[in-house]
Design a protein around this motif. Structure first.
Motif, mmCIF file in Angstrom:
data_model
loop_
_atom_site.group_PDB
_atom_site.id
_atom_site.type_symbol
_atom_site.label_atom_id
_atom_site.label_comp_id
_atom_site.label_asym_id
_atom_site.label_seq_id
_atom_site.Cartn_x
_atom_site.Cartn_y
_atom_site.Cartn_z
ATOM 1 N N VAL A 176 -9.063 1.568 5.912
ATOM 2 C CA VAL A 176 -7.902 2.027 5.307
ATOM 3 C C VAL A 176 -7.862 1.507 3.961
ATOM 4 O O VAL A 176 -6.718 0.383 4.289
ATOM 5 C CB VAL A 176 -6.909 2.539 6.061
ATOM 6 C CG1 VAL A 176 -5.444 3.448 5.012
ATOM 7 C CG2 VAL A 176 -7.289 3.262 7.345
ATOM 8 N N TYR A 177 -7.731 1.407 2.643
ATOM 9 C CA TYR A 177 -7.268 0.636 1.630
ATOM 10 C C TYR A 177 -6.448 1.614 0.670
ATOM 11 O O TYR A 177 -4.686 0.705 0.683
ATOM 12 C CB TYR A 177 -8.191 1.169 0.493
ATOM 13 C CG TYR A 177 -9.385 0.488 0.584
ATOM 14 C CD1 TYR A 177 -9.467 -0.952 1.346
ATOM 15 C CD2 TYR A 177 -10.355 1.312 0.116
ATOM 16 C CE1 TYR A 177 -11.218 -1.009 1.803
ATOM 17 C CE2 TYR A 177 -11.990 0.548 0.332
ATOM 18 C CZ TYR A 177 -12.231 -1.089 1.037
ATOM 19 O OH TYR A 177 -13.163 -1.277 1.088
ATOM 20 N N SER A 178 -5.193 2.478 1.254
ATOM 21 C CA SER A 178 -4.601 3.215 1.073
ATOM 22 C C SER A 178 -3.887 3.925 1.897
ATOM 23 O O SER A 178 -4.856 5.477 2.078
ATOM 24 C CB SER A 178 -4.064 3.811 -0.662
ATOM 25 O OG SER A 178 -2.718 4.470 -0.404
ATOM 26 N N ALA A 179 -2.045 4.220 2.054
ATOM 27 C CA ALA A 179 -1.403 5.450 3.156
ATOM 28 C C ALA A 179 -0.349 5.449 2.954
ATOM 29 O O ALA A 179 0.625 4.358 2.888
ATOM 30 C CB ALA A 179 -1.621 5.057 4.421
ATOM 31 N N LEU A 204 -5.630 7.039 -6.019
ATOM 32 C CA LEU A 204 -6.354 6.402 -6.825
ATOM 33 C C LEU A 204 -6.482 5.041 -7.251
ATOM 34 O O LEU A 204 -6.950 4.505 -7.360
ATOM 35 C CB LEU A 204 -7.889 7.391 -7.579
ATOM 36 C CG LEU A 204 -7.884 8.428 -6.395
ATOM 37 C CD1 LEU A 204 -8.112 9.000 -7.360
ATOM 38 C CD2 LEU A 204 -8.434 8.412 -5.733
ATOM 39 N N LEU A 205 -4.986 5.302 -8.402
ATOM 40 C CA LEU A 205 -4.473 4.375 -8.663
ATOM 41 C C LEU A 205 -4.443 2.720 -7.661
ATOM 42 O O LEU A 205 -4.651 1.984 -8.177
ATOM 43 C CB LEU A 205 -3.185 4.446 -9.802
ATOM 44 C CG LEU A 205 -3.467 3.454 -10.517
ATOM 45 C CD1 LEU A 205 -3.922 2.847 -11.443
ATOM 46 C CD2 LEU A 205 -1.835 4.180 -10.800
ATOM 47 N N GLU A 206 -3.611 3.464 -6.748
ATOM 48 C CA GLU A 206 -4.064 2.026 -5.702
ATOM 49 C C GLU A 206 -5.038 1.266 -5.262
ATOM 50 O O GLU A 206 -5.346 -0.081 -5.408
ATOM 51 C CB GLU A 206 -2.689 2.457 -4.410
ATOM 52 C CG GLU A 206 -1.772 2.686 -4.768
ATOM 53 C CD GLU A 206 -0.641 2.492 -3.243
ATOM 54 O OE1 GLU A 206 -1.312 2.289 -1.877
ATOM 55 O OE2 GLU A 206 0.104 3.552 -3.023
ATOM 56 N N VAL A 207 -6.061 2.324 -5.361
ATOM 57 C CA VAL A 207 -7.660 1.343 -4.630
ATOM 58 C C VAL A 207 -8.080 1.045 -5.817
ATOM 59 O O VAL A 207 -9.058 -0.554 -5.791
ATOM 60 C CB VAL A 207 -7.779 2.386 -4.029
ATOM 61 C CG1 VAL A 207 -9.370 1.768 -3.214
ATOM 62 C CG2 VAL A 207 -7.028 3.286 -2.964
ATOM 63 N N PHE A 208 -8.387 1.161 -7.205
ATOM 64 C CA PHE A 208 -8.539 1.232 -8.160
ATOM 65 C C PHE A 208 -8.235 -0.160 -8.517
ATOM 66 O O PHE A 208 -9.302 -0.999 -9.354
ATOM 67 C CB PHE A 208 -9.127 2.505 -9.235
ATOM 68 C CG PHE A 208 -9.543 3.285 -8.588
ATOM 69 C CD1 PHE A 208 -10.638 3.631 -7.578
ATOM 70 C CD2 PHE A 208 -10.003 4.908 -9.391
ATOM 71 C CE1 PHE A 208 -11.073 4.894 -6.999
ATOM 72 C CE2 PHE A 208 -10.540 5.848 -8.929
ATOM 73 C CZ PHE A 208 -11.162 6.272 -7.534
#
Length: 397
Positions: free
Chosen positions: A174-177, A192-196
């Motif tokens: 999990v990359y972002s939650a 998406l901004l957090e992960v990218f």
């Protein structure tokens, strides 16, 4: 007759049969031992005991004696009491992890499960259904990401909230939650901004057919990939394939992940005494996710990464936002929602009247107006200028 006594009787009968065959010289001592599942030396010991004491000499001498490894009764009572008072409703694996982590517990998971089932605190697992083959994972991280939201009572005693999760198909990491009041375009862009920004651009994004992801002309039918939503436009702009799921089974990997999160995360938040979204998101980011990924993430089939690094992450923010075109009014204002954005004076041209501009609304609610690729001005969520001039706010009629 209990099972232990029955098995002991069976072993005696088998020994007498093998012993008679050995006496008739049909078997060697080594062969007799192999049939009985013991060594040749042990068979000789059994034979001597039988000759001296008869069948009584073959009785297992451990029967009736307490095992040295037996868990003390007070330990059992303490474990059951902790489950009843602090962890009622937790699954056994999660409860056992907490016992080891917080209470220096040294007994095994299977023993804990048996004790809880015997005490009637946990139901025994039901028989599995028909076997279905799961879709193979992508071999490399970054080839496909899953994004989905789950509405649930994540905070005890509080209204239901949406948990937005973005994870990798190859590893289930999990990359972002984070929690939001309602899932939508802004929450998707935020994730998406957090992960990218931290990982780079993936090859594809897999999501459900929610209205902020896809336009579906008729409910239950295929999406219209020519009429893009804001999320679809942003992904296309970044060169990322957007894949729609057409059934809950197709999203099985993320559905199972939410099952785990609903079972564990909500209980961890309650145990930590967290009741607000800001505190919950900080706990998820700093405490829960590292432990969750260490526990559940898989190794990818291939070590290579399919993520593409972004040279200028500031450009991600301009792509991952709501973009709408407007025509500047005669008083150099732009209407957006219920506010008018006053354009500041520019040294590049006398005015922007009737110019076609583009308004960007970012996930945090702030705004910007662009003329072509160049930003003219930036604003707070309320429409106040933050750059280049005095703040002016006019409410639209």
């Amino acid at each position: 007759m209990n099972r232990t006594t029955w098995l002991q009787d069976r072993r005696m009968k088998k020994f007498r049969d093998v012993l008679s065959r050995w006496e008739r010289k049909e078997l060697s001592a080594m062969e007799a031992g192999e049939i009985l599942g013991c060594s040749e030396r042990q068979f000789r010991r059994y034979r001597h005991r039988y000759e001296e004491d008869g069948l009584e000499g073959l009785i297992d001498r451990r029967l009736g004696k307490a095992s040295d490894k037996q868990v003390p009764v007070d330990e059992i009572a303490r474990m059951l009491e902790q489950y009843r008072t602090q962890y009622l409703g937790w699954n056994v694996k999660h409860f056992h992890e907490q016992l080891q982590k917080r209470h220096s517990f040294r007994w095994g998971y299977t023993w804990v499960k048996t004790q809880l089932q015997t005490a009637g605190l946990v139901e025994r697992a039901k028989k599995r259904g028909v076997h279905r083959r799961k879709r193979p994972r992508k071999p490399c991280v970054g080839m496909m990401l899953h994004q989905d939201g789950s509405r649930f009572g994540w905070l005890a005693g509080e209204p239901d909230l949406d948990l937005i999760v973005t994870m990798d198909d190859a590893t289930s990491e999990v990359y972002s939650a984070f929690l939001v009041e309602e899932e939508g375009t802004a929450s998707s862009f935020q994730a998406l901004l957090e992960v990218f920004t931290s990982k780079g651009l993936p090859g594809s994004l897999y999501s459900d057919r929610g209205s902020h992801y896809f336009f579906t002309p008729k409910a239950g039918e295929e999406v219209d990939k020519d009429r893009l939503t804001q999320v679809g436009r942003a992904l296309k702009q970044l060169g990322i394939e957007h894949i729609p799921a057409y059934s809950p089974e197709a999203r099985g990997r993320s559905e199972r992940m939410f099952g785990t999160l609903q079972d564990r995360l909500a209980k961890e938040l309650e145990l930590a005494g967290i009741r607000d979204i800001e505190g919950a998101n900080r706990f998820i980011r700093e405490v829960y996710l590292p432990a969750h990924n260490a526990r559940f993430a898989k190794l990818p089939a291939l070590p290579e990464s399919a993520f593409v690094a972004v040279a200028d992450t500031a450009q991600l923010r301009e792509a991952l936002c709501v973009q709408e075109e407007r025509v500047v009014a005669r008083d150099n204002t732009v209407s957006f929602g219920r506010i008018r954005l006053q354009l500041p004076e520019s040294r590049l041209r006398p005015h922007y009247v009737k110019a076609r501009v583009r308004v960007h609304e970012y996930p945090d609610g702030t705004l910007a107006v662009f003329h072509g690729p160049r930003p003219i001005a930036r604003y707070t969520a309320a429409g106040h200028l933050t750059e280049g001039g005095k703040a002016i706010l006019k409410t639209a009629a």
